[in-house]
Design a protein around this motif. Sequence first.
Motif, PDB file in Angstrom:
ATOM      1  N   PHE A 139       3.509  -8.787 -26.580  1.00 45.92           N
ATOM      2  CA  PHE A 139       3.329  -8.882 -25.130  1.00 45.92           C
ATOM      3  C   PHE A 139       4.467  -9.732 -24.547  1.00 45.92           C
ATOM      4  N   GLY A 140       5.022  -9.266 -23.437  1.00 47.45           N
ATOM      5  CA  GLY A 140       6.084 -10.007 -22.760  1.00 47.45           C
ATOM      6  C   GLY A 140       7.480  -9.582 -23.175  1.00 47.45           C
ATOM      7  N   LYS A 141       7.596  -8.921 -24.335  1.00 51.55           N
ATOM      8  CA  LYS A 141       8.934  -8.535 -24.825  1.00 51.55           C
ATOM      9  C   LYS A 141       9.279  -7.113 -24.406  1.00 51.55           C
ATOM     10  N   GLY A 142      10.511  -6.936 -23.957  1.00 50.09           N
ATOM     11  CA  GLY A 142      10.980  -5.596 -23.570  1.00 50.09           C
ATOM     12  C   GLY A 142      10.261  -5.089 -22.330  1.00 50.09           C
ATOM     13  N   ILE A 143      10.579  -3.873 -21.955  1.00 44.76           N
ATOM     14  CA  ILE A 143       9.969  -3.265 -20.776  1.00 44.76           C
ATOM     15  C   ILE A 143       8.471  -3.054 -21.054  1.00 44.76           C
ATOM     16  N   CYS A 144       8.177  -2.559 -22.266  1.00 43.74           N
ATOM     17  CA  CYS A 144       6.783  -2.277 -22.624  1.00 43.74           C
ATOM     18  C   CYS A 144       5.941  -3.548 -22.614  1.00 43.74           C
ATOM     19  N   GLY A 145       6.448  -4.585 -23.258  1.00 39.03           N
ATOM     20  CA  GLY A 145       5.705  -5.840 -23.337  1.00 39.03           C
ATOM     21  C   GLY A 145       5.495  -6.477 -21.967  1.00 39.03           C
ATOM     22  N   GLN A 146       6.444  -6.272 -21.061  1.00 33.24           N
ATOM     23  CA  GLN A 146       6.285  -6.810 -19.699  1.00 33.24           C
ATOM     24  C   GLN A 146       5.172  -6.066 -18.950  1.00 33.24           C
ATOM     25  N   ILE A 181      10.909   4.634 -18.252  1.00 33.19           N
ATOM     26  CA  ILE A 181       9.773   4.445 -17.339  1.00 33.19           C
ATOM     27  C   ILE A 181       8.543   4.135 -18.191  1.00 33.19           C
ATOM     28  N   VAL A 182       7.810   3.118 -17.779  1.00 31.61           N
ATOM     29  CA  VAL A 182       6.586   2.738 -18.491  1.00 31.61           C
ATOM     30  C   VAL A 182       5.457   2.643 -17.467  1.00 31.61           C
ATOM     31  N   ILE A 183       4.376   3.366 -17.740  1.00 32.81           N
ATOM     32  CA  ILE A 183       3.231   3.407 -16.819  1.00 32.81           C
ATOM     33  C   ILE A 183       1.998   2.917 -17.584  1.00 32.81           C
ATOM     34  N   PRO A 184       1.331   1.874 -17.072  1.00 34.72           N
ATOM     35  CA  PRO A 184       0.152   1.368 -17.782  1.00 34.72           C
ATOM     36  C   PRO A 184      -1.006   2.359 -17.765  1.00 34.72           C
ATOM     37  N   LEU A 185      -1.837   2.260 -18.791  1.00 33.38           N
ATOM     38  CA  LEU A 185      -3.001   3.154 -18.921  1.00 33.38           C
ATOM     39  C   LEU A 185      -4.262   2.284 -18.855  1.00 33.38           C
ATOM     40  N   PHE A 186      -5.095   2.602 -17.869  1.00 36.53           N
ATOM     41  CA  PHE A 186      -6.291   1.778 -17.629  1.00 36.53           C
ATOM     42  C   PHE A 186      -7.565   2.505 -18.044  1.00 36.53           C
ATOM     43  N   VAL A 187      -8.446   1.779 -18.723  1.00 39.83           N
ATOM     44  CA  VAL A 187      -9.802   2.283 -18.974  1.00 39.83           C
ATOM     45  C   VAL A 187     -10.754   1.236 -18.394  1.00 39.83           C
ATOM     46  N   ASN A 198      -6.081  -2.733 -18.613  1.00 34.97           N
ATOM     47  CA  ASN A 198      -4.803  -2.202 -19.103  1.00 34.97           C
ATOM     48  C   ASN A 198      -4.848  -2.199 -20.635  1.00 34.97           C
ATOM     49  N   ILE A 199      -5.072  -1.021 -21.225  1.00 35.41           N
ATOM     50  CA  ILE A 199      -5.249  -0.969 -22.687  1.00 35.41           C
ATOM     51  C   ILE A 199      -4.028  -0.387 -23.405  1.00 35.41           C
ATOM     52  N   GLY A 200      -3.087   0.135 -22.628  1.00 39.18           N
ATOM     53  CA  GLY A 200      -1.916   0.734 -23.264  1.00 39.18           C
ATOM     54  C   GLY A 200      -0.976   1.285 -22.212  1.00 39.18           C
ATOM     55  N   GLN A 201      -0.129   2.194 -22.639  1.00 37.07           N
ATOM     56  CA  GLN A 201       0.892   2.687 -21.715  1.00 37.07           C
ATOM     57  C   GLN A 201       1.558   3.942 -22.258  1.00 37.07           C
ATOM     58  N   ILE A 202       2.111   4.707 -21.333  1.00 39.99           N
ATOM     59  CA  ILE A 202       3.012   5.785 -21.747  1.00 39.99           C
ATOM     60  C   ILE A 202       4.435   5.297 -21.468  1.00 39.99           C
ATOM     61  N   ASP A 203       5.305   5.562 -22.417  1.00 36.88           N
ATOM     62  CA  ASP A 203       6.696   5.080 -22.344  1.00 36.88           C
ATOM     63  C   ASP A 203       7.626   6.283 -22.511  1.00 36.88           C
ATOM     64  N   ILE A 204       8.537   6.452 -21.572  1.00 33.42           N
ATOM     65  CA  ILE A 204       9.504   7.553 -21.648  1.00 33.42           C
ATOM     66  C   ILE A 204      10.915   6.985 -21.631  1.00 33.42           C
ATOM     67  N   ASP A 205      11.731   7.428 -22.573  1.00 34.43           N
ATOM     68  CA  ASP A 205      13.152   7.078 -22.583  1.00 34.43           C
ATOM     69  C   ASP A 205      13.957   8.307 -22.187  1.00 34.43           C
ATOM     70  N   SER A 206      15.038   8.076 -21.444  1.00 35.78           N
ATOM     71  CA  SER A 206      15.885   9.190 -21.023  1.00 35.78           C
ATOM     72  C   SER A 206      17.344   8.916 -21.355  1.00 35.78           C
TER      73      SER A 206
END
Length: 151
Positions: A71-78, A108-114, A118-126
């Motif tokens: 948590f906190g590291k990189g785009i995903c962790g942020q 692009i990183v979009i959080p996933l909520f249940v 916030n339990i996870g995320q989808i992460d796309i690299d281009s």
Amino acid sequence: MPFQKLRPQIEDILQNKEKSVDDKLSEVCELLQTGIPYYDWVGFYFRNGDKEELKLRSYAGEPTEHEIIPFGKGICGQVAVSNKKFVVPDVKAQNNYIACSIHVKAEIVIPLFVNGENIGQIDIDSHTEDPFSHEDEIFLEWVNKKVAEIL
Ligand code: SME
């Protein structure tokens, strides 16, 4: 835009009663990675149990070393900490960024909520510079909402 065509295909994958959740998540990653030309790597990270870290669950594209992200590291962790989507038009401009491949130019990183969590995320690299629009955000938020329904 291929988004309208992809929506029913994603619904079909997620509604299939014969497949496991992991198979469905992998198929969604494959569909997005092959269906949208500038989606070069697509993955789902989820919180790893009670730990303050994300764990890669499914992906399509090149294998990555970064299967665990604190948590906190990189785009995903942020995003794990902020609960907010993060669109990065140029990864070189970010200092808290974890490079998965030298070819990646944007993310692009979009959080996933249940149930609001916030339990996870989808992460796309281009590999394309500045490729993501508001349409991508709307579409990926919809994908996460649909995925949340099967978790
Ligand atoms: N770039 C991400 C790490 C995950 S890879 O893109 C697969 C980040 O900065 O969090």
